[in-house]
Design a protein around this motif. Structure first.
Motif, mmCIF file in Angstrom:
data_model
loop_
_atom_site.group_PDB
_atom_site.id
_atom_site.type_symbol
_atom_site.label_atom_id
_atom_site.label_comp_id
_atom_site.label_asym_id
_atom_site.label_seq_id
_atom_site.Cartn_x
_atom_site.Cartn_y
_atom_site.Cartn_z
ATOM 1 N N ILE A 323 9.160 62.916 45.834
ATOM 2 C CA ILE A 323 8.947 63.795 44.680
ATOM 3 C C ILE A 323 7.500 63.789 44.196
ATOM 4 N N VAL A 324 6.696 62.840 44.639
ATOM 5 C CA VAL A 324 5.324 62.757 44.120
ATOM 6 C C VAL A 324 4.495 63.980 44.499
ATOM 7 N N PRO A 325 4.504 64.447 45.774
ATOM 8 C CA PRO A 325 3.747 65.669 46.077
ATOM 9 C C PRO A 325 4.248 66.871 45.291
ATOM 10 N N VAL A 326 5.563 67.001 45.110
ATOM 11 C CA VAL A 326 6.114 68.105 44.311
ATOM 12 C C VAL A 326 5.603 68.020 42.884
ATOM 13 N N LEU A 327 5.558 66.807 42.373
ATOM 14 C CA LEU A 327 5.097 66.593 41.005
ATOM 15 C C LEU A 327 3.620 66.959 40.861
ATOM 16 N N ARG A 328 2.792 66.566 41.825
ATOM 17 C CA ARG A 328 1.347 66.873 41.755
ATOM 18 C C ARG A 328 1.114 68.385 41.797
ATOM 19 N N GLU A 329 1.823 69.054 42.706
ATOM 20 C CA GLU A 329 1.618 70.490 42.860
ATOM 21 C C GLU A 329 2.056 71.254 41.620
ATOM 22 N N ALA A 330 3.191 70.847 41.020
ATOM 23 C CA ALA A 330 3.719 71.584 39.875
ATOM 24 C C ALA A 330 2.867 71.388 38.626
ATOM 25 N N THR A 331 2.266 70.219 38.476
ATOM 26 C CA THR A 331 1.569 69.898 37.228
ATOM 27 C C THR A 331 0.069 70.151 37.275
ATOM 28 N N GLU A 332 -0.476 70.492 38.448
ATOM 29 C CA GLU A 332 -1.934 70.670 38.554
ATOM 30 C C GLU A 332 -2.482 71.726 37.591
ATOM 31 N N PRO A 333 -1.851 72.908 37.450
ATOM 32 C CA PRO A 333 -2.398 73.879 36.494
ATOM 33 C C PRO A 333 -2.419 73.359 35.057
ATOM 34 N N LEU A 334 -1.402 72.592 34.686
ATOM 35 C CA LEU A 334 -1.362 72.073 33.323
ATOM 36 C C LEU A 334 -2.397 70.971 33.115
ATOM 37 N N VAL A 335 -2.727 70.246 34.172
ATOM 38 C CA VAL A 335 -3.786 69.238 34.062
ATOM 39 C C VAL A 335 -5.115 69.913 33.745
ATOM 40 N N LEU A 336 -5.393 71.020 34.433
ATOM 41 C CA LEU A 336 -6.631 71.779 34.166
ATOM 42 C C LEU A 336 -6.622 72.357 32.759
ATOM 43 N N GLN A 337 -5.465 72.835 32.325
ATOM 44 C CA GLN A 337 -5.358 73.375 30.967
ATOM 45 C C GLN A 337 -5.618 72.285 29.938
ATOM 46 N N ALA A 338 -5.095 71.078 30.187
ATOM 47 C CA ALA A 338 -5.318 69.969 29.265
ATOM 48 C C ALA A 338 -6.800 69.622 29.172
ATOM 49 N N LEU A 339 -7.506 69.659 30.302
ATOM 50 C CA LEU A 339 -8.936 69.362 30.288
ATOM 51 C C LEU A 339 -9.704 70.382 29.452
ATOM 52 N N ARG A 340 -9.318 71.661 29.567
ATOM 53 C CA ARG A 340 -9.984 72.690 28.753
ATOM 54 C C ARG A 340 -9.729 72.471 27.264
ATOM 55 N N LEU A 341 -8.604 71.887 26.925
ATOM 56 C CA LEU A 341 -8.270 71.633 25.521
ATOM 57 C C LEU A 341 -8.795 70.286 25.030
ATOM 58 N N GLY A 342 -9.462 69.548 25.888
ATOM 59 C CA GLY A 342 -9.965 68.233 25.484
ATOM 60 C C GLY A 342 -8.877 67.180 25.473
ATOM 61 N N ARG A 343 -7.822 67.396 26.231
ATOM 62 C CA ARG A 343 -6.708 66.445 26.312
ATOM 63 C C ARG A 343 -6.719 65.802 27.695
ATOM 64 N N SER A 344 -5.881 64.804 27.905
ATOM 65 C CA SER A 344 -5.835 64.137 29.213
ATOM 66 C C SER A 344 -4.381 63.981 29.661
ATOM 67 N N ILE A 345 -4.156 64.185 30.960
ATOM 68 C CA ILE A 345 -2.855 63.935 31.582
ATOM 69 C C ILE A 345 -3.089 62.951 32.712
ATOM 70 N N THR A 346 -2.470 61.790 32.616
ATOM 71 C CA THR A 346 -2.656 60.717 33.590
ATOM 72 C C THR A 346 -1.382 60.551 34.403
ATOM 73 N N LEU A 347 -1.527 60.423 35.715
ATOM 74 C CA LEU A 347 -0.390 60.218 36.603
ATOM 75 C C LEU A 347 -0.340 58.761 37.040
ATOM 76 N N GLU A 348 0.815 58.128 36.846
ATOM 77 C CA GLU A 348 1.047 56.757 37.319
ATOM 78 C C GLU A 348 2.212 56.813 38.298
ATOM 79 N N ALA A 349 1.912 56.624 39.592
ATOM 80 C CA ALA A 349 2.938 56.701 40.630
ATOM 81 C C ALA A 349 2.701 55.613 41.652
ATOM 82 N N PRO A 350 3.752 55.052 42.253
ATOM 83 C CA PRO A 350 3.560 54.024 43.290
ATOM 84 C C PRO A 350 2.944 54.625 44.548
#
Length: 469
Positions: A323-350
């Protein structure tokens, strides 16, 4: 509040019938044992009295009892009982034997001329059973009575043995019979429990007919009616889904057209000069565009919900994968959106693959909705955490932020459709109130579980997705 179980309703009257029968059987056994023991021992006493009567000799000196010492000891000796005998005249005077032997009344002695008669008395401070047998002289001018008594010890023991021999098998047989009845009723009701287990194991969208195999004939009409009801509910739900999908689809075109017109109008207003007096409409146009965006988003999510209900019912589309690759692909646009808003999204995966059975497309929809919710209402820092399965828990995905969270008493309302918190009418956050409802619907259809936790257990708000292996 439900009524008593069918098994109880069947067993209860059978139990009372069985208990009543057992009481009657035990009482009859006690009476039968008493009668049988008394008859056997009384017959022995009568035979003994008759045998002694044959030893009466009539002489000039009066009636004599012709018994040797050994015969006399044989009559009176018994290891278990106390025995005694006596010969009395018509006045009750003892002519031979034990002088303490109880003597029946004269009338009873006269009645025993033709056959021995049984009586109860006390002898040596102990209850005894006795027999009296009267003998007339050949000249019919004199009468003597032979009295034989014995204590009731041996016959009481015999009664007890007979009673135990009758009562214990009867109780054991009754208990076995009742146990077999209970087993038979339980076995007869097992198909109904199987149907209940089948229903309990089904998902919320499993509308298949209930099986009728092995179901008792009496319960078939009920199961058939339930199957008809399930079919009616399934058709009703299908109609509702089609209506939502059709309505959302039909609304997308006019909303899209409205947005185009609003954008054109906004460009016209932007190009107008201050002398035209149209600059005051700019805030109104901004609000109209914002409302249009929100309407478009709402329609899109309604359509997404309707489509997910259909596609998630197809089991072949589920895949067990990392599920990790699925998770990275689905959330990438929102990570960029968070950066534009001055927010951070951190991924912690094994580092190793984390496999779970998911629908890739709709699992991504869940992640997007949860991260969008965190960006709208959470804090500055958002953590996306993946936990591999172990012996105690399944695969878990957590979306956690450090925002204000919600009051604990409102956690139960988070997943209700269109619920956006208290005084949502005063906020202009662009939310529709459907994102979390859609996320839970998709997760549950995939066989998983979506739960929410808020302060003080976590820094702000945490959504935990537990996925089936």
């Amino acid at each position: 509040m439900h009524g008593p179980s069918l098994r109880r309703q069947l067993l209860q009257p059978l139990f009372w019938v069985w208990a009543s029968g057992m009481v009657i059987a035990v009482a009859g056994a006690l009476l039968l044992a008493r009668a049988a023991a008394n008859a056997a021992f009384d017959r022995g006493l009568q035979d003994e009295a008759s045998a002694l009567a044959t030893k009466v000799i009539w002489s000039d000196r009066g009636p004599l009892l012709d018994l040797t010492r050994q015969a006399m000891e044989l009559v009176t000796w018994d290891r278990a009982d106390r025995n005694a005998f006596a010969m009395v005249d018509v006045d009750g005077n003892v002519l031979a034997g034990d002088g303490d032997v109880p003597v029946p009344p004269a009338e009873r002695r006269r009645q025993s001329v033709h056959q021995p008669m049984v009586f109860n008395a006390d002898y040596a401070h102990e209850p005894v059973r006795g027999v009296v047998f009267s003998v007339m002289s050949p000249m019919l001018d004199r009468m003597v009575s032979i009295i034989v008594v014995e204590s009731t010890r041996k016959r009481s023991a015999a009664m007890r043995d007979i009673q135990i021999g009758i009562v214990l098998p009867a109780v054991a047989l009754g208990a076995v019979t009742f146990a077999l009845l209970a087993w038979g009723i339980r076995r007869g009701l097992q198909p109904l429990r199987d149907v209940a287990a089948d229903v309990a194991a089904r998902g919320a969208q499993d509308w298949r007919p209930l099986p009728l195999q092995q179901v008792p004939a009496e319960a078939v009409p009920l199961i058939e009616r339930i199957n008809t009801l399930l079919d009616d509910v399934q058709r009703s739900m299908s109609v509702q889904r089609r209506f939502i999908a059709d309505a959302a689809h039909q609304l997308r075109t006019p909303v899209a057209g409205m947005r185009v017109l609003l954008q054109d109008l906004q460009q016209e207003l932007s190009s107008a000069t201050p002398a035209d007096g149209l600059r005051g409409w700019q805030p109104v146009m901004a609000q109209l565009l914002s409302s249009n965006d929100r309407m478009a988003r709402l329609i899109g999510q309604l359509l997404s919900l309707a489509r997910s209900e259909t596609s998630l019912a197809v089991d072949a589309e589920y895949q067990t994968q990392d599920i990790v690759p699925v998770l990275r692909e689905a959330t990438e646009p929102l990570v960029l959106q968070a950066l534009r808003l001055g927010r951070s999204i951190t991924l912690e995966a094994p580092d190793m693959p984390v496999a779970a059975r998911i629908h890739p497309l709709w699992f991504g929809e869940v992640l997007v909705n949860l991260l969008d919710n965190a960006l709208r209402y959470g804090g500055e820092h958002i953590t996306l955490r993946v936990r591999a399965a172990d012996a105690e828990r399944p695969v878990q995905v957590e979306i956690e932020d450090d925002g204000p969270g919600v009051p604990p008493e409102l956690l139960g309302k988070l997943f209700e459709p269109f619920w956006r918190g208290e005084r949502a009418d005063l906020r202009n956050d662009g939310g529709t109130g459907l994102g979390l409802a859609i996320a839970r619907e998709i997760v549950e259809r995939m066989g998983g579980l979506l739960e929410a936790t808020t302060r003080p257990q976590v820094p702000g708000m945490r959504f935990t997705i537990a996925l089936a292996p």
